[in-house]
Design a protein around this motif. Structure first.
Motif, short mmCIF file in Angstrom:
data_model
loop_
_atom_site.label_atom_id
_atom_site.label_comp_id
_atom_site.label_asym_id
_atom_site.label_seq_id
_atom_site.Cartn_x
_atom_site.Cartn_y
_atom_site.Cartn_z
N ARG A 190 -2.15 11.39 8.04
CA ARG A 190 -2.77 10.13 8.45
C ARG A 190 -1.76 8.99 8.26
O ARG A 190 -1.10 8.91 7.24
CB ARG A 190 -4.01 9.86 7.60
N ASN B 105 -0.55 9.50 4.52
CA ASN B 105 -1.03 10.58 3.67
C ASN B 105 -0.35 11.87 4.09
O ASN B 105 0.05 12.02 5.25
CB ASN B 105 -2.55 10.76 3.80
N LYS C 191 -1.63 5.05 7.81
CA LYS C 191 -2.54 3.96 7.44
C LYS C 191 -2.20 2.71 8.26
O LYS C 191 -1.04 2.31 8.36
CB LYS C 191 -2.41 3.65 5.95
N GLU C 192 -3.24 2.11 8.83
CA GLU C 192 -3.08 0.91 9.64
C GLU C 192 -2.41 -0.19 8.82
O GLU C 192 -2.77 -0.42 7.67
CB GLU C 192 -4.46 0.44 10.11
N GLY D 100 0.34 -0.22 7.35
CA GLY D 100 1.21 0.27 6.28
C GLY D 100 2.66 0.29 6.75
O GLY D 100 2.95 0.05 7.92
N ASP E 120 -9.00 14.42 11.32
CA ASP E 120 -9.70 13.18 10.96
C ASP E 120 -10.85 12.84 11.90
O ASP E 120 -11.16 11.67 12.10
CB ASP E 120 -8.73 12.00 10.90
N SER F 275 0.83 -1.21 0.00
CA SER F 275 0.00 0.00 0.00
C SER F 275 0.86 1.26 0.00
O SER F 275 0.47 2.29 0.54
CB SER F 275 -0.94 0.00 1.21
N GLY G 249 2.40 4.05 3.26
CA GLY G 249 1.45 3.89 4.36
C GLY G 249 1.10 5.15 5.12
O GLY G 249 0.75 5.08 6.30
#
Length: 145
Positions: free
Chosen positions: A46, A26, A48-49, A51, A112, A21, A24
Protein backbone atom coordinates in the motif's frame (compact mmCIF):
# COMPACT_ATOMS: atom_id res chain seq x y z
CA UNK A 1 -4.42 -14.81 -14.40
CA UNK A 2 -5.11 -12.67 -17.44
CA UNK A 3 -4.26 -14.92 -20.38
CA UNK A 4 -3.06 -12.34 -22.90
CA UNK A 5 -1.12 -10.07 -20.57
CA UNK A 6 2.63 -9.86 -21.15
CA UNK A 7 4.67 -8.70 -18.21
CA UNK A 8 8.34 -8.09 -17.63
CA UNK A 9 10.51 -6.73 -14.89
CA UNK A 10 12.60 -3.60 -14.55
CA UNK A 11 14.79 -2.41 -11.71
CA UNK A 12 15.20 1.11 -10.39
CA UNK A 13 16.89 2.81 -7.45
CA UNK A 14 14.51 5.20 -5.67
CA UNK A 15 15.80 7.63 -3.07
CA UNK A 16 13.20 8.79 -0.55
CA UNK A 17 13.37 11.30 2.28
CA UNK A 18 11.51 10.09 5.34
CA UNK A 19 8.53 12.32 6.12
CA UNK A 20 6.32 12.82 9.16
CA UNK A 21 4.54 9.54 8.37
CA UNK A 22 7.72 7.60 7.64
CA UNK A 23 8.44 6.44 4.11
CA UNK A 24 4.73 6.35 3.27
CA UNK A 25 4.15 2.73 2.30
CA UNK A 26 3.35 -0.67 3.80
CA UNK A 27 5.08 -3.95 3.04
CA UNK A 28 4.15 -7.63 2.93
CA UNK A 29 6.24 -10.75 2.52
CA UNK A 30 9.24 -12.34 4.17
CA UNK A 31 10.33 -15.90 4.75
CA UNK A 32 7.61 -16.38 7.37
CA UNK A 33 4.76 -14.60 5.50
CA UNK A 34 5.22 -15.23 1.78
CA UNK A 35 3.11 -12.85 -0.30
CA UNK A 36 3.73 -14.86 -3.47
CA UNK A 37 4.08 -18.66 -3.32
CA UNK A 38 7.73 -19.76 -3.29
CA UNK A 39 8.94 -16.15 -3.09
CA UNK A 40 10.01 -14.78 0.28
CA UNK A 41 10.59 -11.30 -1.14
CA UNK A 42 9.33 -8.04 0.35
CA UNK A 43 6.58 -6.29 -1.63
CA UNK A 44 4.84 -2.91 -1.42
CA UNK A 45 1.25 -3.56 -0.36
CA UNK A 46 0.00 0.00 0.00
CA UNK A 47 1.17 3.51 -0.84
CA UNK A 48 -0.05 6.01 1.75
CA UNK A 49 -1.64 9.14 0.32
CA UNK A 50 0.60 12.21 0.72
CA UNK A 51 3.46 10.07 2.09
CA UNK A 52 7.05 10.26 0.86
CA UNK A 53 6.56 7.42 -1.65
CA UNK A 54 3.33 8.91 -3.05
CA UNK A 55 4.89 12.35 -3.42
CA UNK A 56 7.86 10.83 -5.28
CA UNK A 57 5.49 8.84 -7.52
CA UNK A 58 7.81 6.07 -8.71
CA UNK A 59 7.15 3.35 -6.13
CA UNK A 60 3.97 1.40 -6.91
CA UNK A 61 1.86 -1.17 -5.08
CA UNK A 62 3.09 -4.63 -6.07
CA UNK A 63 6.72 -3.55 -6.53
CA UNK A 64 9.31 -5.88 -5.00
CA UNK A 65 11.91 -4.18 -2.83
CA UNK A 66 15.26 -5.86 -3.41
CA UNK A 67 17.48 -3.76 -1.11
CA UNK A 68 17.37 -0.92 1.41
CA UNK A 69 20.46 1.31 1.62
CA UNK A 70 22.41 -1.42 -0.17
CA UNK A 71 21.28 -4.18 2.23
CA UNK A 72 19.78 -7.14 0.36
CA UNK A 73 16.30 -8.16 1.56
CA UNK A 74 16.62 -11.84 0.58
CA UNK A 75 15.69 -14.43 3.20
CA UNK A 76 14.46 -12.02 5.88
CA UNK A 77 11.62 -12.58 8.31
CA UNK A 78 8.83 -10.02 7.86
CA UNK A 79 9.56 -8.30 11.20
CA UNK A 80 13.28 -8.10 10.37
CA UNK A 81 12.40 -6.31 7.12
CA UNK A 82 10.09 -3.92 8.99
CA UNK A 83 12.88 -3.17 11.48
CA UNK A 84 15.31 -2.56 8.63
CA UNK A 85 12.97 0.04 7.10
CA UNK A 86 12.33 1.70 10.47
CA UNK A 87 16.06 2.02 11.18
CA UNK A 88 17.10 3.01 7.66
CA UNK A 89 17.59 6.67 8.51
CA UNK A 90 16.29 9.93 7.07
CA UNK A 91 17.52 9.45 3.50
CA UNK A 92 16.62 5.97 2.24
CA UNK A 93 17.74 4.30 -0.98
CA UNK A 94 15.48 1.53 -2.28
CA UNK A 95 16.42 -0.89 -5.04
CA UNK A 96 13.06 -1.83 -6.52
CA UNK A 97 11.84 -4.32 -9.09
CA UNK A 98 8.82 -3.04 -11.02
CA UNK A 99 6.43 -5.33 -12.85
CA UNK A 100 5.85 -3.97 -16.33
CA UNK A 101 2.55 -4.66 -18.01
CA UNK A 102 1.11 -4.38 -21.46
CA UNK A 103 -1.94 -2.26 -22.07
CA UNK A 104 -4.23 -5.32 -21.83
CA UNK A 105 -5.11 -4.77 -18.18
CA UNK A 106 -3.93 -5.37 -14.64
CA UNK A 107 -1.03 -7.75 -14.04
CA UNK A 108 -2.13 -9.28 -10.77
CA UNK A 109 -4.38 -8.97 -7.77
CA UNK A 110 -5.15 -5.41 -6.78
CA UNK A 111 -5.59 -6.07 -3.08
CA UNK A 112 -7.03 -3.77 -0.42
CA UNK A 113 -10.56 -4.37 -1.75
CA UNK A 114 -9.99 -2.39 -4.92
CA UNK A 115 -12.17 -3.72 -7.76
CA UNK A 116 -10.48 -4.44 -11.05
CA UNK A 117 -13.68 -3.91 -13.04
CA UNK A 118 -17.47 -4.14 -12.82
CA UNK A 119 -18.56 -7.38 -11.10
CA UNK A 120 -20.80 -9.59 -13.22
CA UNK A 121 -23.50 -9.54 -10.53
CA UNK A 122 -23.73 -5.74 -10.84
CA UNK A 123 -24.85 -6.24 -14.43
CA UNK A 124 -26.98 -9.35 -14.05
CA UNK A 125 -29.08 -8.38 -11.01
CA UNK A 126 -30.60 -5.23 -12.58
CA UNK A 127 -31.17 -7.09 -15.87
CA UNK A 128 -32.97 -9.89 -14.02
CA UNK A 129 -35.11 -7.39 -12.10
CA UNK A 130 -36.15 -5.69 -15.36
CA UNK A 131 -36.98 -9.06 -16.96
CA UNK A 132 -39.12 -10.11 -13.96
CA UNK A 133 -40.99 -6.78 -14.02
CA UNK A 134 -41.61 -7.11 -17.76
CA UNK A 135 -43.02 -10.64 -17.38
CA UNK A 136 -45.21 -9.54 -14.46
CA UNK A 137 -46.55 -6.57 -16.47
CA UNK A 138 -47.21 -8.77 -19.50
CA UNK A 139 -49.14 -11.32 -17.43
CA UNK A 140 -51.22 -8.57 -15.76
CA UNK A 141 -52.00 -7.09 -19.20
CA UNK A 142 -53.14 -10.50 -20.55
CA UNK A 143 -55.46 -11.04 -17.56
CA UNK A 144 -57.36 -7.83 -18.36
CA UNK A 145 -58.07 -8.91 -21.91
Amino acid sequence: MNGGVDCGLSEEVINLTRGSSGLGFNIVGGTDHQYIVNDSGIYVSRIKEDGAAALDGRLQEGDKILAVNGRDLKNLLHQDAVDLFRNAGYEVSLKVQHRLQSQNGPVGPRGDGEPGGIPLAALLVPALAIAVAAVWAFLRYRQRM
